[in-house]
Scaffold this active site. Structure first.
Site, PDB file in Angstrom:
ATOM      1  N   LYS A   1      28.804 -43.808  32.267  1.00  0.00           N
ATOM      2  CA  LYS A   1      28.739 -42.924  33.429  1.00  0.00           C
ATOM      3  C   LYS A   1      27.325 -42.374  33.505  1.00  0.00           C
ATOM      4  CE  LYS A   1      31.546 -39.219  35.484  1.00  0.00           C
ATOM      5  NZ  LYS A   1      32.822 -38.486  35.348  1.00  0.00           N
TER       6      LYS A   1
ATOM      7  N   ASP B   1      41.823 -32.413  36.836  1.00  0.00           N
ATOM      8  CA  ASP B   1      41.563 -33.314  37.975  1.00  0.00           C
ATOM      9  C   ASP B   1      42.394 -34.582  37.793  1.00  0.00           C
ATOM     10  OD1 ASP B   1      40.422 -34.226  40.283  1.00  0.00           O
ATOM     11  OD2 ASP B   1      38.492 -34.744  39.411  1.00  0.00           O
TER      12      ASP B   1
ATOM     13  N   ALA C   1      30.298 -41.620  42.903  1.00  0.00           N
ATOM     14  CA  ALA C   1      30.694 -40.365  43.546  1.00  0.00           C
ATOM     15  C   ALA C   1      29.469 -39.471  43.647  1.00  0.00           C
ATOM     16  CB  ALA C   1      31.808 -39.707  42.748  1.00  0.00           C
TER      17      ALA C   1
ATOM     18  N   ALA D   1      31.950 -47.770  40.446  1.00  0.00           N
ATOM     19  CA  ALA D   1      32.451 -46.618  41.205  1.00  0.00           C
ATOM     20  C   ALA D   1      31.302 -45.635  41.349  1.00  0.00           C
ATOM     21  CB  ALA D   1      33.614 -45.964  40.469  1.00  0.00           C
TER      22      ALA D   1
ATOM     23  N   ALA E   1      27.858 -38.772  39.868  1.00  0.00           N
ATOM     24  CA  ALA E   1      27.549 -39.854  38.937  1.00  0.00           C
ATOM     25  C   ALA E   1      28.122 -41.179  39.422  1.00  0.00           C
ATOM     26  CB  ALA E   1      28.142 -39.521  37.564  1.00  0.00           C
TER      27      ALA E   1
HETATM   28  N1  LIG Z   1      36.472 -45.426  30.219  1.00  0.00           N
HETATM   29  C1  LIG Z   1      36.658 -46.073  31.366  1.00  0.00           C
HETATM   30  N2  LIG Z   1      37.202 -47.320  31.375  1.00  0.00           N
HETATM   31  C2  LIG Z   1      37.393 -47.976  32.527  1.00  0.00           C
HETATM   32  N3  LIG Z   1      37.071 -47.490  33.733  1.00  0.00           N
HETATM   33  C3  LIG Z   1      36.545 -46.262  33.805  1.00  0.00           C
HETATM   34  C4  LIG Z   1      36.304 -45.484  32.638  1.00  0.00           C
HETATM   35  N4  LIG Z   1      35.764 -44.314  33.005  1.00  0.00           N
HETATM   36  C5  LIG Z   1      35.676 -44.348  34.341  1.00  0.00           C
HETATM   37  N5  LIG Z   1      36.136 -45.513  34.844  1.00  0.00           N
HETATM   38  C6  LIG Z   1      36.200 -45.914  36.257  1.00  0.00           C
HETATM   39  O1  LIG Z   1      35.178 -45.288  36.994  1.00  0.00           O
HETATM   40  C7  LIG Z   1      35.726 -44.435  37.996  1.00  0.00           C
HETATM   41  C8  LIG Z   1      34.870 -43.193  38.134  1.00  0.00           C
HETATM   42  O2  LIG Z   1      34.812 -42.515  36.891  1.00  0.00           O
HETATM   43  P1  LIG Z   1      35.080 -40.949  36.821  1.00  0.00           P
HETATM   44  O3  LIG Z   1      34.840 -40.518  35.433  1.00  0.00           O
HETATM   45  O4  LIG Z   1      36.415 -40.675  37.419  1.00  0.00           O
HETATM   46  O5  LIG Z   1      33.918 -40.429  37.728  1.00  0.00           O
HETATM   47  P2  LIG Z   1      33.909 -39.363  38.923  1.00  0.00           P
HETATM   48  O6  LIG Z   1      33.720 -38.047  38.255  1.00  0.00           O
HETATM   49  O7  LIG Z   1      32.759 -39.791  39.715  1.00  0.00           O
HETATM   50  O8  LIG Z   1      35.226 -39.485  39.627  1.00  0.00           O
HETATM   51  C9  LIG Z   1      37.146 -44.159  37.525  1.00  0.00           C
HETATM   52  O9  LIG Z   1      37.980 -43.845  38.596  1.00  0.00           O
HETATM   53  C10 LIG Z   1      37.511 -45.460  36.860  1.00  0.00           C
HETATM   54  O10 LIG Z   1      37.894 -46.424  37.815  1.00  0.00           O
END
Ligand SMILES: Nc1ncnc2c1ncn2[C@@H]1O[C@H](COP(=O)(O)OP(=O)(O)O)[C@@H](O)[C@H]1O
Ligand SMILES: [Mg+2]
Length: 509
Positions: free
Chosen positions: A153, A288, A131, A129, A134
């Site tokens: 991340k 969020d 954004a 993923a 990050a």
């Molecule tokens: N601990 C985790 N385990 C599994 N998937 C994760 C985890 N953390 C993040 N993700 C995946 O990565 C995506 C982006 O992480 P996120 O922390 O939401 O970043 P952003 O701030 O860019 O939205 C999440 O929507 C999820 O699908």
């Protein structure tokens, strides 16, 4: 500020004007001459197309880069600044960006952990993923307790410099606006940029996100229906956050949740109750909570990720929130009114009875309506509108809470369209009231009120200053009006020449 920063700002203003942003702002009439001229020009060459303004805005903000996406998302939560229509359009803004690849992530990890990088992250998968700030990778690590999966991340390379430059641009624009358009000053653009800058600075340090995860884990340690991934501090730095990998189904995938045999109405209730518990009991909530940041795990627990933005409520706001919800649930409008006065949110010269009457107008219509049609977030929104009539100060922390409540309710309803907000929230609210406003709670409140009085003492001289300021304000206003007029023309000339230089450096003519 470098010329290239200014050029970027000019280009951005141009793009945003073209897509109708400035036109949609709640600017007082008549508009300053230059704004009107720019709008005419932008309108003449506005790109026509089938796309709605929301879509065009989304494309424009994404093209302008990460800081603008964040600016757009931030303004979506500030209808008081940009107006309701624009806020609604901006709420559709999705934060999705092209990823910077596995090699890009390796470079950032290398910068953070040096020689240890490959030993700490032996198996790093590709980005899953991405954004604006990050991207996230899945990785496998081996520790004393064996091999397990983690989510990593990684901050976007160069994002710090880019955001600093864009923020400098936002400040310049905000200051120009405050100077040149005195009537827009009411919207306090510089203060808006201040808030955005503070929130971005926090988001740019992933150790703070790790700390928020850890604080939430501590607060919810005894809750058996909600949890967050544990932080791997050894593999965490300013630009890398490593945490437990969550194996679950996203709350956006309702079909898969149903197929897995989860109890959807129970899940919806859990989500709403968890959020209220975090806000009321802990005074610390995930701000969020959209469906992309929430999972359900095999045990049916809700797992939340993405703690870049969190909200806090002080004891006063928590009590205010609990008593208001309780008052509306029990239709005790006089009590709701009293709470506003006690919290000092409504000036004492307002009339309690009339205020209670206005609150009744907000609350009563909700009682004949089927539970599935009552939105708690809408109630809060109407409440804030009503309280504005009574000169209540809008509290940023309560606005953030209300905005999050809109999102939480949306997700909960997508799981259970018949969800009864009141019934589901009643136990959490009543429990809090019994616990905090019962005999024990009253003693604690009394102690903290005494503390408040002591805290006020050192501020008294400032209160007297304020009175003096009010006395001299009339003269000052005259003076500053005179001054403003005399600096306005040179500023305009300066701004125009900047625009011309920037445009020519971009090769526009
Ligand atoms: N601990 C985790 N385990 C599994 N998937 C994760 C985890 N953390 C993040 N993700 C995946 O990565 C995506 C982006 O992480 P996120 O922390 O939401 O970043 P952003 O701030 O860019 O939205 C999440 O929507 C999820 O699908
Ligand atoms: Mg996210």
């Amino acid at each position: 500020m470098l010329p290239v920063d200014i050029a970027r700002l000019v280009r951005a203003s141009w793009v945003l004007a073209r897509e109708g942003v400035i036109n949609a702002l709640p600017l007082p009439e008549p508009r300053p001459f230059a704004v009107s001229a720019a709008l005419l020009l932008a309108g003449a060459i506005r790109r026509r197309g089938a796309a709605s303004r929301a879509e065009r805005l989304s494309i424009a903000f994404s093209r302008l880069g990460p800081s603008y996406v964040k600016l757009g998302q931030f303004l979506a939560t500030r209808p008081d600044v940009v107006g309701a229509a624009l806020a609604t359009d901006l709420a559709e803004l999705q934060d999705a960006m092209p990823d910077f690849g596995l090699a890009g992530a390796r470079a950032v990890i290398g910068d953070s952990f040096g020689l240890e990088a490959t030993r700490l992250f032996p198996e790093l998968g590709g980005p899953i993923a991405a954004a604006s700030i990050a991207q996230v990778h899945k990785a496998a690590v081996t520790d004393r307790d064996g091999r397990h999966d983690v989510a990593v991340k990684v901050l976007r390379p160069g994002i710090g410099r880019r955001i600093a430059s864009d923020l400098a641009g936002f400040y310049l624009a905000a200051r120009l606006i405050e100077r040149l358009a005195p009537r827009v000053r009411r919207l306090r653009p510089v203060a808006v940029v201040d808030t955005l800058a503070r929130s971005l600075t926090l988001e740019m340090d992933l150790r703070l996100e790790a700390a928020a995860l850890s604080e939430m884990a501590q607060n919810t340690a005894d809750d058996d229906d909600f949890r967050v991934p544990t932080v791997d501090w050894r593999r965490t730095s300013r630009s890398v956050l490593t945490m437990e990998w969550i194996d679950g189904i996203k709350l956006s995938d309702v079909t898969a949740i149903r197929a897995a045999g989860h109890d959807l109405p129970k899940l919806a209730a859990t989500l709403l109750q968890s959020f209220l518990r975090h806000a009321l009991r802990d005074g610390f909530f995930h701000a969020d909570m959209h469906q992309g940041n929430l999972f359900v795990d095999a045990a049916g627990r809700i797992v939340a990720v993405d703690f870049g933005i969190v909200g806090r409520l002080g004891p006063r706001e928590r009590r205010f929130l609990a008593e208001i919800l309780h008052g509306f649930i029990t239709r005790n409008y006089r009590r709701v009114a009293e709470v506003h006065f006690e919290a000092g949110y409504v000036p004492p010269e307002q009339e309690l009875e009339t205020f209670a009457q206005a609150l009744r107008a907000v609350g009563e219509p909700l009682h004949g309506v089927p539970a599935s049609e009552i939105a708690m977030s809408r109630l809060l929104n109407q409440l804030f509108e009503t309280t504005e009539l009574f000169a209540m100060q809008t509290r940023p922390e309560l606005i953030l809470l209300q905005k999050t409540m809109v999102v939480v309710e949306g997700v909960a309803r997508s799981l259970d369209p018949d969800l009864d907000m009141w019934k589901v929230s009643e136990p959490v609210v009543s429990n809090w009231i019994a616990r905090n406003l019962g005999p024990i709670g009253r003693i604690e409140t009394a102690v903290s009120a005494a503390g408040d009085l002591l805290a006020l003492a050192p501020r008294l001289p400032r209160v007297f200053d304020a009175i003096e300021t009010i006395a001299t304000r009339t003269e000052a206003a005259d003076e500053s009006r005179r001054r403003r007029r005399s600096i306005a023309l040179p500023l305009w000339i300066g701004a125009l020449s900047l625009a011309v230089i920037a445009a020519s450096s971009l090769g526009w003519f």
